[in-house]
Motif scaffolding. Structure first.
Motif, PDB file in Angstrom:
ATOM      1  N   LEU A  31       0.832  -1.211   0.000  1.00 47.09           N
ATOM      2  CA  LEU A  31       0.000   0.000   0.000  1.00 47.09           C
ATOM      3  C   LEU A  31       0.869   1.264   0.000  1.00 47.09           C
ATOM      4  N   GLN A  32       1.902   1.250   0.824  1.00 50.26           N
ATOM      5  CA  GLN A  32       2.810   2.405   0.895  1.00 50.26           C
ATOM      6  C   GLN A  32       3.446   2.666  -0.464  1.00 50.26           C
ATOM      7  N   LYS A  33       3.823   1.553  -1.120  1.00 45.35           N
ATOM      8  CA  LYS A  33       4.508   1.667  -2.403  1.00 45.35           C
ATOM      9  C   LYS A  33       3.562   2.301  -3.434  1.00 45.35           C
ATOM     10  N   LYS A  34       2.346   1.778  -3.435  1.00 44.02           N
ATOM     11  CA  LYS A  34       1.342   2.283  -4.371  1.00 44.02           C
ATOM     12  C   LYS A  34       1.089   3.777  -4.121  1.00 44.02           C
ATOM     13  N   ARG A  35       0.995   4.110  -2.847  1.00 38.70           N
ATOM     14  CA  ARG A  35       0.741   5.501  -2.450  1.00 38.70           C
ATOM     15  C   ARG A  35       1.856   6.421  -2.955  1.00 38.70           C
ATOM     16  N   ALA A  36       3.094   5.982  -2.732  1.00 36.04           N
ATOM     17  CA  ALA A  36       4.246   6.778  -3.168  1.00 36.04           C
ATOM     18  C   ALA A  36       4.219   6.968  -4.683  1.00 36.04           C
ATOM     19  N   GLU A  37       3.892   5.895  -5.387  1.00 35.07           N
ATOM     20  CA  GLU A  37       3.847   5.985  -6.857  1.00 35.07           C
ATOM     21  C   GLU A  37       2.800   7.006  -7.313  1.00 35.07           C
ATOM     22  N   LEU A  38       1.652   6.963  -6.639  1.00 37.95           N
ATOM     23  CA  LEU A  38       0.582   7.910  -7.002  1.00 37.95           C
ATOM     24  C   LEU A  38       1.031   9.356  -6.778  1.00 37.95           C
ATOM     25  N   LEU A  39       1.696   9.578  -5.647  1.00 42.88           N
ATOM     26  CA  LEU A  39       2.176  10.940  -5.363  1.00 42.88           C
ATOM     27  C   LEU A  39       3.151  11.391  -6.446  1.00 42.88           C
ATOM     28  N   VAL A  40       4.069  10.512  -6.786  1.00 44.86           N
ATOM     29  CA  VAL A  40       5.062  10.853  -7.810  1.00 44.86           C
ATOM     30  C   VAL A  40       4.375  11.125  -9.150  1.00 44.86           C
ATOM     31  N   SER A  41       3.334  10.324  -9.433  1.00 46.61           N
ATOM     32  CA  SER A  41       2.624  10.530 -10.712  1.00 46.61           C
ATOM     33  C   SER A  41       1.925  11.893 -10.743  1.00 46.61           C
ATOM     34  N   LEU A  42       1.687  12.440  -9.533  1.00 49.69           N
ATOM     35  CA  LEU A  42       1.092  13.795  -9.470  1.00 49.69           C
ATOM     36  C   LEU A  42       2.165  14.878  -9.581  1.00 49.69           C
ATOM     37  N   GLY A  43       3.407  14.423  -9.714  1.00 50.46           N
ATOM     38  CA  GLY A  43       4.514  15.379  -9.791  1.00 50.46           C
ATOM     39  C   GLY A  43       4.982  15.832  -8.409  1.00 50.46           C
ATOM     40  N   LEU A  44       4.598  15.062  -7.351  1.00 48.47           N
ATOM     41  CA  LEU A  44       4.988  15.437  -5.986  1.00 48.47           C
ATOM     42  C   LEU A  44       6.047  14.475  -5.449  1.00 48.47           C
TER      43      LEU A  44
END
Ligand SMILES: [Zn+2]
Length: 322
Positions: free
Chosen positions: A79-92
């Motif tokens: 879950l943490q990994k997925k979350r981090a990926e989503l943030l990065v995909s937002l440019g954050l």
């Protein structure tokens, strides 16, 4: 060792404010991110559930519990990994919604395994400097920054002795209960050395107050007219009687009145009886001191204080000429 209570309270407030600000910033960022990507909110809810499952797992048998916890860990990581990926995909940044701390060591709590953190001690020192009335002086004046270059011959021998004596006093403050009278013309290091003692002690958690005699007596004068029956009112002048070290600067420049003389006697008497040292400095010669103050003051000053003479050529003037 007693940090001044006002200093401690002020630092505690600063740290609380720091933590609150960091939590508020995190909450704001979470809202921002949830609006951009609702999936992250779902993941956070999932993560919360997972942490509850750990509590449930404890009631299971030993082996079953270990297995369950292993599974929970894996899910958590995914879950943490997925979350981090989503943030990065937002440019954050992947850590965009983490709490940010000024001090990673103590996470802005001020404590590391029950001991005061370095950052907290520094904050106490800085607040202590401000509270002592020395903030400006302490930016420059320390034992390390003292220079003997401006003293020659006998003056140099004397200043070296004064320096060593005051340094030893500061280092052994817990047991060395001497008081000092520093006298001699201006510009010969009295203020520098007394500030150096103050700085050393403030850095080591002592409560030091540095004030000109004139201001000290003015504070006592003001307190005379306050409501002494109101327990809530804290007298400003109390700090001169209670602090670990009082540095009384420029004695003799105040307007000498019956009141100021009785104040001075009260300060000396109260502090020496409590074993609380004073460093007094004055531009007066010893015969002038005797002329101005009462016998009962001069007998304590010359009888119980360690006397240090400062002599030589005015350093400030030498610096201008060089
Ligand atoms: Zn810290």
């Amino acid at each position: 060792m007693a940090y001044n209570k006002h200093v401690v309270l002020a630092v505690q407030r600063d740290f609380e404010a720091k933590r609150r600000a960091s939590e508020a910033k995190r909450a704001m960022r979470l809202e921002e991110v949830y609006a951009l990507c609702p999936k992250i909110r779902e993941i956070d809810e999932e993560l919360r559930k997972v942490s509850f499952e750990i509590v449930g797992a404890i009631s299971l048998g030993k082996e079953e519990c270990a297995l369950k916890i292993e599974q929970i860990k894996e899910r958590n990581l995914a879950l943490q990994k997925k979350r981090a990926e989503l943030l990065v995909s937002l440019g954050l940044d992947a850590s965009y919604t983490e709490l940010e701390y000024e001090c990673e060591l103590c996470k802005d709590t001020g404590y590391v395994s029950g001991f005061l953190c370095k950052c907290y001690k520094e904050a106490l020192s800085l607040k202590g400097y401000a509270h002592s009335g020395l903030a400006k002086l302490l930016e420059k004046q320390s034992f390390e920054s003292f220079s003997f270059d401006y003293y020659k011959g006998e003056d140099r021998r004397v200043i070296e002795q004064n320096f060593e004596e005051l340094l030893s006093f500061a280092k052994n403050f817990e047991t060395d209960k001497r008081s000092f009278l520093l006298y001699g013309p201006t510009g010969l290091g009295k203020t520098h050395l007394s500030s150096a003692v103050a700085r050393y002690l403030l850095d080591n958690g002592y409560d030091v107050v540095y004030e000109s005699a004139q201001n000290v007596f003015a504070d006592f004068e003001r307190d005379r007219f306050r409501d002494r029956f109101d327990d809530e009112v804290e007298l400003v002048s109390d700090k001169y009687l209670d602090c670990d070290l009082l540095i009384l600067d420029d004695l003799g420049t105040e307007m000498v009145t019956q009141f100021s003389v009785s104040c001075l006697y009260n300060i000396i008497n109260t502090r020496l009886n409590r074993g609380l040292p004073i460093i007094a400095s004055t531009n007066l010669r010893s015969d002038e001191i005797r002329k101005i103050y009462h016998d009962r003051i001069t007998s304590r000053l010359f009888g119980e204080f360690t006397i240090q003479q400062f002599s030589g050529q005015d350093i400030r003037r030498q610096k201008i000429i060089r």
